[in-house]
Design an enzyme around this catalytic site. Structure first.
Site, PDB file in Angstrom:
ATOM      1  N   PRO A   1       0.794  -1.223   0.000  1.00 16.55           N
ATOM      2  CG  PRO A   1      -0.118  -1.071   2.146  1.00 16.55           C
ATOM      3  CD  PRO A   1       0.567  -2.022   1.213  1.00 16.55           C
ATOM      4  CG  ASN A   2      -0.383   4.375   1.095  1.00 19.19           C
ATOM      5  OD1 ASN A   2      -1.326   4.842   0.468  1.00 19.19           O
ATOM      6  ND2 ASN A   2      -0.491   3.915   2.323  1.00 19.19           N
TER       7      ASN A   2
ATOM      8  NE  ARG B   1       3.620   7.380   1.310  1.00 20.50           N
ATOM      9  CZ  ARG B   1       3.896   6.260   1.947  1.00 20.50           C
ATOM     10  NH1 ARG B   1       4.163   5.157   1.287  1.00 20.50           N
ATOM     11  NH2 ARG B   1       3.885   6.212   3.253  1.00 20.50           N
TER      12      ARG B   1
ATOM     13  CE1 TYR C   1       8.576   5.089   2.557  1.00 19.17           C
ATOM     14  CE2 TYR C   1       7.235   7.060   2.822  1.00 19.17           C
ATOM     15  CZ  TYR C   1       7.599   5.799   3.228  1.00 19.17           C
ATOM     16  OH  TYR C   1       6.992   5.232   4.315  1.00 19.17           O
TER      17      TYR C   1
ATOM     18  CB  ALA D   1       1.198   0.383   6.557  1.00 18.97           C
TER      19      ALA D   1
ATOM     20  CD  GLU E   1      10.422  -7.156   6.666  1.00 16.87           C
ATOM     21  OE1 GLU E   1       9.722  -6.300   7.208  1.00 16.87           O
ATOM     22  OE2 GLU E   1      11.021  -8.055   7.305  1.00 16.87           O
TER      23      GLU E   1
ATOM     24  CG  HIS F   1      10.826  -2.055   5.251  1.00 13.78           C
ATOM     25  ND1 HIS F   1       9.472  -1.958   5.103  1.00 13.78           N
ATOM     26  CD2 HIS F   1      11.075  -3.217   5.889  1.00 13.78           C
ATOM     27  CE1 HIS F   1       8.905  -3.023   5.648  1.00 13.78           C
ATOM     28  NE2 HIS F   1       9.859  -3.803   6.121  1.00 13.78           N
TER      29      HIS F   1
ATOM     30  NE  ARG G   1       9.312   6.369   8.519  1.00 14.26           N
ATOM     31  CZ  ARG G   1       8.382   6.114   7.618  1.00 14.26           C
ATOM     32  NH1 ARG G   1       8.489   5.087   6.809  1.00 14.26           N
ATOM     33  NH2 ARG G   1       7.324   6.898   7.513  1.00 14.26           N
TER      34      ARG G   1
ATOM     35  NE  ARG H   1       5.936   4.644   9.779  1.00 15.39           N
ATOM     36  CZ  ARG H   1       4.999   4.556   8.851  1.00 15.39           C
ATOM     37  NH1 ARG H   1       4.876   3.442   8.147  1.00 15.39           N
ATOM     38  NH2 ARG H   1       4.186   5.558   8.606  1.00 15.39           N
TER      39      ARG H   1
END
Length: 142
Positions: free
Chosen positions: A9-10, A17, A22, A75, A96, A98, A105, A109
């Site tokens: 998502p996002n 954003r 990012y 998220a 995984e 990120h 953060r 998170r």
């Protein structure tokens, strides 16, 4: 190798954003770089804001259609037992990733629900986190 990259998502808003977190670039522009760099491998890309669609892709590619999966669950990383179960159910390694360092953060998170089912986790290297995950899959092919 066939490597599936899944963004949650996002992440369709990369480059738009929270640029301070990012970055300025879209994922699609970075994907072109990855495809050129790893032209001897097939990179397949999927993005969805819907948890069930992410699970469906894990199921679809997790039994031999892909040799490895790079997953940025966004998220859902911090909340999704369903994604954890899907990763545990499949037969290919999942890395995984990120873009940001989740440990630097907000405290909510800091915990990754999915990490326990993943072969490894890479965070905090910007878009380069994806390249590092691809390298890990290539260099650790089982």
């Amino acid at each position: 190798m066939n490597i599936l990259i899944i963004n949650g998502p996002n992440l369709n808003l990369l480059g738009k954003r929270e640029k301070s977190v990012y970055g300025e670039n879209s994922f699609e522009s970075y994907l072109e770089f990855l495809k050129k760099k790893y032209s001897e491998h097939e990179l397949i890309y999927f993005q969805s804001n819907i948890e069930g669609e992410l699970i469906n892709e894990l199921h679809r590619f997790g039994f031999g259609e892909a040799d490895g999966i790079v997953l940025n669950a966004g998220a859902y990383t911090h909340t999704s037992i369903a994604l954890l179960d899907a990763i545990r159910a499949i037969n290919v390694p999942v890395i995984e990733v990120h873009i940001s360092n989740i440990q630097s953060r907000e405290s909510y998170r800091h915990v990754s629900v999915i990490a326990a089912a993943c072969k490894g986790s890479i965070a905090g290297f910007g878009m380069d986190s994806y390249r590092l995950a691809i390298e890990a899959l290539i260099n650790n092919k089982e």
